[in-house]
Each structure stands twice: as structure tokens, then as C-alpha cells.
Design a protein around this motif. Structure first.
Motif, PDB file in Angstrom:
ATOM      1  N   MET A 103      -1.311 -21.730 -40.476  1.00 11.06           N
ATOM      2  CA  MET A 103      -0.040 -21.807 -41.179  1.00 11.06           C
ATOM      3  C   MET A 103       0.044 -22.980 -42.144  1.00 11.06           C
ATOM      4  O   MET A 103       0.754 -22.906 -43.148  1.00 11.06           O
ATOM      5  CB  MET A 103       1.116 -21.873 -40.163  1.00 11.06           C
ATOM      6  CG  MET A 103       1.109 -20.729 -39.162  1.00 11.06           C
ATOM      7  SD  MET A 103       2.518 -20.760 -38.032  1.00 11.06           S
ATOM      8  CE  MET A 103       3.828 -20.224 -39.118  1.00 11.06           C
ATOM      9  N   PHE A 104      -0.659 -24.078 -41.861  1.00  8.29           N
ATOM     10  CA  PHE A 104      -0.596 -25.240 -42.730  1.00  8.29           C
ATOM     11  C   PHE A 104      -1.662 -25.208 -43.823  1.00  8.29           C
ATOM     12  O   PHE A 104      -1.471 -25.795 -44.884  1.00  8.29           O
ATOM     13  CB  PHE A 104      -0.749 -26.520 -41.912  1.00  8.29           C
ATOM     14  CG  PHE A 104       0.497 -26.915 -41.165  1.00  8.29           C
ATOM     15  CD1 PHE A 104       1.690 -26.232 -41.366  1.00  8.29           C
ATOM     16  CD2 PHE A 104       0.484 -27.955 -40.259  1.00  8.29           C
ATOM     17  CE1 PHE A 104       2.836 -26.584 -40.675  1.00  8.29           C
ATOM     18  CE2 PHE A 104       1.629 -28.323 -39.565  1.00  8.29           C
ATOM     19  CZ  PHE A 104       2.803 -27.625 -39.775  1.00  8.29           C
ATOM     20  N   ALA A 164      -7.610 -21.416 -42.608  1.00  2.00           N
ATOM     21  CA  ALA A 164      -8.986 -21.717 -42.204  1.00  2.00           C
ATOM     22  C   ALA A 164      -9.502 -20.700 -41.202  1.00  2.00           C
ATOM     23  O   ALA A 164     -10.705 -20.428 -41.156  1.00  2.00           O
ATOM     24  CB  ALA A 164      -9.055 -23.124 -41.605  1.00  2.00           C
ATOM     25  N   SER A 165      -8.608 -20.132 -40.395  1.00  2.00           N
ATOM     26  CA  SER A 165      -9.013 -19.145 -39.396  1.00  2.00           C
ATOM     27  C   SER A 165      -7.785 -18.354 -38.953  1.00  2.00           C
ATOM     28  O   SER A 165      -6.703 -18.941 -38.797  1.00  2.00           O
ATOM     29  CB  SER A 165      -9.647 -19.831 -38.184  1.00  2.00           C
ATOM     30  OG  SER A 165      -9.826 -18.920 -37.129  1.00  2.00           O
ATOM     31  N   PRO A 166      -7.923 -17.043 -38.707  1.00  2.00           N
ATOM     32  CA  PRO A 166      -6.799 -16.259 -38.168  1.00  2.00           C
ATOM     33  C   PRO A 166      -6.474 -16.633 -36.724  1.00  2.00           C
ATOM     34  O   PRO A 166      -5.367 -16.398 -36.268  1.00  2.00           O
ATOM     35  CB  PRO A 166      -7.296 -14.805 -38.262  1.00  2.00           C
ATOM     36  CG  PRO A 166      -8.419 -14.836 -39.220  1.00  2.00           C
ATOM     37  CD  PRO A 166      -9.047 -16.190 -39.089  1.00  2.00           C
ATOM     38  N   PHE A 167      -7.452 -17.170 -35.995  1.00  2.00           N
ATOM     39  CA  PHE A 167      -7.329 -17.688 -34.633  1.00  2.00           C
ATOM     40  C   PHE A 167      -6.652 -16.697 -33.698  1.00  2.00           C
ATOM     41  O   PHE A 167      -7.251 -15.691 -33.326  1.00  2.00           O
ATOM     42  CB  PHE A 167      -6.631 -19.038 -34.650  1.00  2.00           C
ATOM     43  CG  PHE A 167      -6.822 -19.823 -33.371  1.00  2.00           C
ATOM     44  CD1 PHE A 167      -8.062 -19.858 -32.759  1.00  2.00           C
ATOM     45  CD2 PHE A 167      -5.780 -20.508 -32.791  1.00  2.00           C
ATOM     46  CE1 PHE A 167      -8.254 -20.561 -31.578  1.00  2.00           C
ATOM     47  CE2 PHE A 167      -5.957 -21.227 -31.609  1.00  2.00           C
ATOM     48  CZ  PHE A 167      -7.203 -21.254 -31.011  1.00  2.00           C
ATOM     49  N   LEU A 168      -5.378 -16.936 -33.310  1.00  2.00           N
ATOM     50  CA  LEU A 168      -4.723 -16.080 -32.322  1.00  2.00           C
ATOM     51  C   LEU A 168      -4.547 -14.651 -32.819  1.00  2.00           C
ATOM     52  O   LEU A 168      -4.512 -13.717 -32.005  1.00  2.00           O
ATOM     53  CB  LEU A 168      -3.367 -16.676 -31.935  1.00  2.00           C
ATOM     54  CG  LEU A 168      -3.412 -17.987 -31.145  1.00  2.00           C
ATOM     55  CD1 LEU A 168      -2.005 -18.496 -30.878  1.00  2.00           C
ATOM     56  CD2 LEU A 168      -4.158 -17.800 -29.830  1.00  2.00           C
ATOM     57  N   ASN A 169      -4.416 -14.454 -34.122  1.00  2.00           N
ATOM     58  CA  ASN A 169      -4.345 -13.093 -34.648  1.00  2.00           C
ATOM     59  C   ASN A 169      -5.595 -12.303 -34.269  1.00  2.00           C
ATOM     60  O   ASN A 169      -5.506 -11.153 -33.820  1.00  2.00           O
ATOM     61  CB  ASN A 169      -4.184 -13.120 -36.171  1.00  2.00           C
ATOM     62  CG  ASN A 169      -2.809 -13.566 -36.605  1.00  2.00           C
ATOM     63  OD1 ASN A 169      -1.826 -12.867 -36.421  1.00  2.00           O
ATOM     64  ND2 ASN A 169      -2.735 -14.759 -37.175  1.00  2.00           N
ATOM     65  N   ASP A 170      -6.761 -12.922 -34.448  1.00  2.00           N
ATOM     66  CA  ASP A 170      -8.007 -12.254 -34.068  1.00  2.00           C
ATOM     67  C   ASP A 170      -8.087 -12.036 -32.564  1.00  2.00           C
ATOM     68  O   ASP A 170      -8.611 -11.006 -32.105  1.00  2.00           O
ATOM     69  CB  ASP A 170      -9.204 -13.084 -34.528  1.00  2.00           C
ATOM     70  CG  ASP A 170      -9.476 -12.929 -36.016  1.00  2.00           C
ATOM     71  OD1 ASP A 170      -8.854 -12.045 -36.639  1.00  2.00           O
ATOM     72  OD2 ASP A 170     -10.287 -13.697 -36.564  1.00  2.00           O
ATOM     73  N   THR A 179       5.999 -14.921 -38.413  1.00  2.00           N
ATOM     74  CA  THR A 179       5.253 -15.621 -39.463  1.00  2.00           C
ATOM     75  C   THR A 179       3.883 -16.068 -38.975  1.00  2.00           C
ATOM     76  O   THR A 179       2.883 -15.945 -39.696  1.00  2.00           O
ATOM     77  CB  THR A 179       6.053 -16.836 -39.952  1.00  2.00           C
ATOM     78  OG1 THR A 179       7.361 -16.424 -40.364  1.00  2.00           O
ATOM     79  CG2 THR A 179       5.365 -17.510 -41.121  1.00  2.00           C
ATOM     80  N   ALA A 180       3.833 -16.576 -37.735  1.00  4.41           N
ATOM     81  CA  ALA A 180       2.571 -17.088 -37.207  1.00  4.41           C
ATOM     82  C   ALA A 180       1.561 -15.977 -36.968  1.00  4.41           C
ATOM     83  O   ALA A 180       0.354 -16.183 -37.113  1.00  4.41           O
ATOM     84  CB  ALA A 180       2.819 -17.854 -35.912  1.00  4.41           C
TER      85      ALA A 180
END
Length: 519
Positions: free
Chosen positions: A357-358, A363-369, A446-447
Motif C-alpha cells: 500500500m505504501f 513491491a509485492s501482493p503479499f497477502l493477496n497472493d 483497499t488492502a
């Protein structure tokens, strides 16, 4: 047709989850209500159950929105999908109902519940109605004027223009755009890849429900920053500390009697001070010093109740005290495990905010992935994890409210205790949860917009709300989110430098009380 958006199983899940939420909230109300409220205060109880259910369902509508969108195959256009659930209309209904509940029904219930008991039921209804009516008139006028002046969505668009020529023209020989009427020469004004388009602002009147949602989200974000920012750090750490410092052995009966006598003396002292404050109110009214003393008295009362609860834990009574002690020890170990899990979830949230978000581009989708991968294993795994991460934020809000109220006397404390929670405390906490749940929904939408892509709630918040006149600077530039992260880091710094000292001071005080000789 398979994949065209129809999934009637969603309706069954919605009905089952709604029923479970109502039953769970009814169980919570029955077990936590004060003995004075049994078999009475039916209207406030109905409001409490409705408010809690609405807050829970509003958060659960996020994975429902994702499931509703996933029922339509990716190769089918959204306009061609025959969705089972009209999610946009449901979101409008949920938000407007929640707004009415927070601004009208809960205040009315509080005024009615706290009204003069000597008056008749009709008299209390009339008194509550007058206060609520005045509040509604002021709010309606304020929101109406704001909507009339600034209720527009401002979209930044790029203008591309071109002229016209007869269809008989040899287009194969043309290398530039057709000059618009009145232009001096041809150019590339219609070529988005070559031109330097002129930016313009396209303003459209937004719907009233969307504007109300945006205003409610702003207010909810203010509370969310304070309470969730503190709770996200304090909740897991406090659980771990509780496990680390839980009582190791049962005290003797003599020790129990001595400490019980101390608690009795403290309670008599608080009772005497309460009578003095009541006399001072009658004589001088509710002055600033009086209000400050009342808040301090409430704080000491809550701490004394906790001391009484701690004493009951180290000296279990009843038919099976050994079983009660084993259950107490197991409960502390569960707290420790939940605290460690909470630390992991809080760190995941912070990493996701920073990485996704920042940073622009992320840099990475992280939790979305993570959610997408869980869905690939089983369709409910991803949505369940998604819902749990959102519910974790609500738990942080509640923890932050208690933490700020007890330590800083920031707001009037309304603790939730089994068998000792008045309806006024219930109503206050329900209003807080409902208001903060609006910010939680926007935050999660949004996150996790990579996971909740093309859903109705993302369309509302990511498109309309982020472009609202006068408010878009707050949402588009993540002002609230930066404040939330700053609050979380300030809380972490406070707990690192002062939290352990405060915990040691508290333990030393309890040890001194245990070793003191009471005459």
C-alpha cells in the motif's frame, strides 16, 4: 449456465451465517448482561443484537462479495453476468442502516435507558425522542449542505480530439490525426501513444448513499486510528504477558482471607468517595474537577474488580476447585498461544501495508497472493483467511478502546464483563464497533484489492470515494493509513520503553499487597 454468475449456494451460506451470528450475539448478551437488566430493557437488547449482527455481517460481506464475483467466469464480461446477489445495493443498504443505527437508534436507546426511572415509559420515550430529534436535525442539515456543495466525484481525464473527413478518403495514406475543426494544422491529438493529451476534470454528482458512506468512513477512520493502532500492538503483547506472569500456585486460605479483607477496605473507601462526589454534585454541579474525579474513581473501580478477579483465580472455590485451577492454567496457555498468533498476524498486516500500500508500484501482493493460493487449494480457505484478517482488526479496535480508557482515562470506560455489563456499556461498545467497522471494510477493500478485484465494494471505495471532492486527498494519498501506522509504531515504542516497567511496577504492587500485614 455454469460460470455465468449464478451461485445459489451463496444465499444458503448467507442465511446460515446470519442465523449463527444472531444466535452467537444472543448468547453473548445473555451471559454478559448485568443482573439488574434481566427480564427488562428489551428494546436496548434488541438494538444491541441488531448492531452486533450488522457489524459482523458487514465484515462478512467482503468475502461474500468476492465469492459473488468469483461465481462469474473471468472470460465473461461483468455486464453479461447474472449475479446471484445484488452486492452494490446490499452495500448501500448495510451502510445506510448502520448510519441510522449509529446516529438515531443507539442514541435513542441510551437516552431511554439512562432516563429518569421515576417517569413513565411514555415520558422516557418523549425525553429520548427530543434529544435524538435535535441531533438528527443538526446532522441532516450539516450533511445535506455538505452534499449540496461538495457531493461531486471529480475524475481526472485526458482529452484526445480529432476532426472528420469523408469516408471516401484514402486512410492508408494518412500518417497523422485529422485536424479538428478550427485547428491550424494536423497533429497527433487523437493518438494516445504519441500525443501529450491535455488533462481535464470531469465532475459527476455522486449518489447520496456513497457520500454518507464516505463521511461515515472518515469518522470511523479517526476512531480506528486511535483504537486499532493501539490494539494491534497491545492485544497480542498483553496476551503473551498474561501467559508469562500467570499465578503458578494456589494461595492458602489465610492468604485469601487477608487479601479479600484488603479488597473490602478498598471498596469501602471507593464507596465513601462516591458518596462524597454525589454530595458535591448536588451542591456545586458537574464541574471540571468533579468530572475528573469521577473518571479517576471509575478507573480505580475497574482495577479493583480486576484485583478481585485475580484473587478468585488463585483461590478457586466450589465443588471441584482442582478442576477450576486446571482450567485457569489452560486458559492462560491458550492466551499465550493466541498472543503469539496475534503477533504474527499484526506483523503480516504491517508488512502488507508497507509492501503493497505504501510502495508505488507495490513491491509485492503479499497477502493477496496468499488468499489466492489458499483458494486454489479449497475455495473456502482463502475467503476464511480473508474474513479472519478483517475480524482481527475489529478485535484490535475493542482492545485499543479498553487500553486507552484504562491507562489514560481517554474516554469513559465501558468494560464488558461476564454477568456485570449494563445496557449502556453494551450500546456504547456496539456504536463503537459499528462505526469502526465502516473503516475496517474500506481498509480491507483497499488492502486486498488484488484479491477482491472487480467487486462492488472495491468499485465504491476505489473509484467513487477516492475521487470525492474535498475528501479525495485523504483517501487517495493514504493519509489515514499513514496515521494508523504511526500510531501503531508509537504504541510499540511505548510498550518497549515503558510497558515492561509498568508491568513490573504492577507486579511489585501486587506482591507488596500480598505481603502486607492488615490490621
Amino acid at each position: 449456465m455454469a460460470g455465468d454468475g449464478e451461485n445459489w449456494f451463496l444465499i444458503l451460506i448467507t442465511l446460515v451465517v446470519t442465523g449463527l451470528a444472531i444466535v452467537g450475539n444472543l448468547y453473548l448478551l445473555v451471559n454478559y448482561q448485568h443482573s439488574e437488566d434481566r427480564n427488562q430493557a428489551w428494546f436496548p437488547k434488541l438494538v444491541v443484537i441488531s448492531g452486533l449482527t450488522l457489524a459482523e455481517l458487514s465484515v462478512l460481506m467482503l468475502p461474500l462479495d468476492v465469492g459473488n464475483r468469483a461465481a462469474c467466469a473471468q472470460e465473461i464480461a461483468l455486464s453479461a453476468c447474472n449475479f446471484t446477489m445484488p452486492m452494490k445495493e446490499l452495500w448501500y443498504t448495510i451502510y445506510m442502516t448502520m448510519t441510522i443505527l449509529i446516529t438515531v437508534i443507539i442514541p435513542f436507546s441510551l437516552f431511554y435507558y439512562e432516563g429518569d426511572s421515576d417517569k413513565t415509559c411514555i415520558g422516557r420515550w418523549w425525553d429520548a425522542s427530543k434529544w435524538v430529534l435535535a441531533t438528527v436535525v443538526v446532522l441532516t442539515a450539516t450533511v445535506g449542505i455538505a452534499y449540496g456543495i461538495a457531493g461531486y466525484v471529480d475524475y481526472t481525464v485526458e482529452e484526445l480530439s480529432s476532426g472528420m473527413v469523408p469516408l471516401s478518403t484514402n486512410f492508408a495514406s494518412m500518417t497523422q490525426c485529422i485536424a479538428p475543426d478550427g485547428a491550424d494544422s494536423t497533429g497527433d491529438l487523437c493518438d494516445a501513444t504519441q500525443a501529450s493529451p491535455r488533462e481535464e476534470t470531469w465532475s459527476v454528482r455522486t449518489s447520496f448513499p456513497v457520500y454518507v458512506m464516505a463521511l461515515a468512513a472518515c469518522i470511523g477512520w479517526i476512531l480506528f486510528i486511535l483504537f486499532a493502532g493501539v490494539g494491534m500492538v497491545a492485544m497480542p503483547i498483553d496476551l503473551v504477558l498474561d501467559c508469562a506472569h500467570f499465578p503458578r500456585t494456589i494461595i492458602s486460605k489465610t492468604e485469601y482471607v487477608r487479601r479479600a479483607r484488603e479488597i473490602h477496605l478498598k471498596s469501602k473507601d471507593l464507596e465513601g468517595r462516591a458518596k462524597e462526589l454525589h454530595s458535591a454534585q448536588t451542591a456545586d454541579g458537574k464541574k471540571r474537577a468533579w468530572k475528573k474525579s469521577v473518571k479517576k474513581l471509575n478507573q480505580e473501580l475497574v482495577l479493583l474488580e480486576e484485583e478481585e478477579q485475580d484473587l478468585a483465580e488463585v483461590y478457586p472455590q466450589g465443588e471441584n476447585p482442582e478442576h477450576a485451577w486446571v482450567f485457569t492454567v489452560m486458559l492462560y496457555y491458550v492466551k499465550g498461544a493466541v498472543g503469539v498468533l496475534g503477533i504474527a498476524v499484526s506483523l503480516c498486516w504491517m508488512l502488507h501495508i508497507i509492501l503493497y500500500m505504501f510502495v508505488n508500484p507495490p513491491a509485492s501482493p503479499f497477502l493477496n497472493d496468499l488468499f489466492i493460493e489458499l483458494d486454489s487449494v479449497f475455495s473456502l480457505f482463502g475467503t476464511t483467511a480473508f474474513a479472519l484478517f478483517c475480524f482481527y482488526l475489529l478485535c484490535c479496535v475493542i482492545k485499543g478502546n479498553v487500553k486507552l480508557g484504562l491507562n489514560f482515562v481517554f474516554v469513559t470506560v465501558h468494560p464488558m464483563k461476564i454477568g456485570a455489563t449494563l445496557m449502556s456499556s453494551f450500546l456504547f461498545n456496539v456504536a463503537l464497533i459499528d462505526l469502526c467497522s465502516i473503516a475496517v471494510i474500506q481498509f480491507c477493500a483497499t488492502a486486498f484489492d488484488g484479491y477482491a478485484n472487480e467487486t462492488s465494494i472495491q468499485e465504491i471505495f476505489a473509484v467513487e470515494v477516492k475521487s470525492l471532492r474535498g475528501l479525495k486527498v485523504l483517501f487517495a494519498h493514504n493519509v489515514f493509513l499513514y496515521c494508523f501506522v504511526v500510531m501503531a509504531f508509537l504504541t510499540a515504542a511505548y510498550l518497549i520503553f515503558y510497558g515492561d516497567a509498568a508491568a513490573k511496577k504492577s507486579r511489585r504492587a501486587r506482591a507488596a499487597n500480598a505481603a502486607a500485614i492488615t490490621v
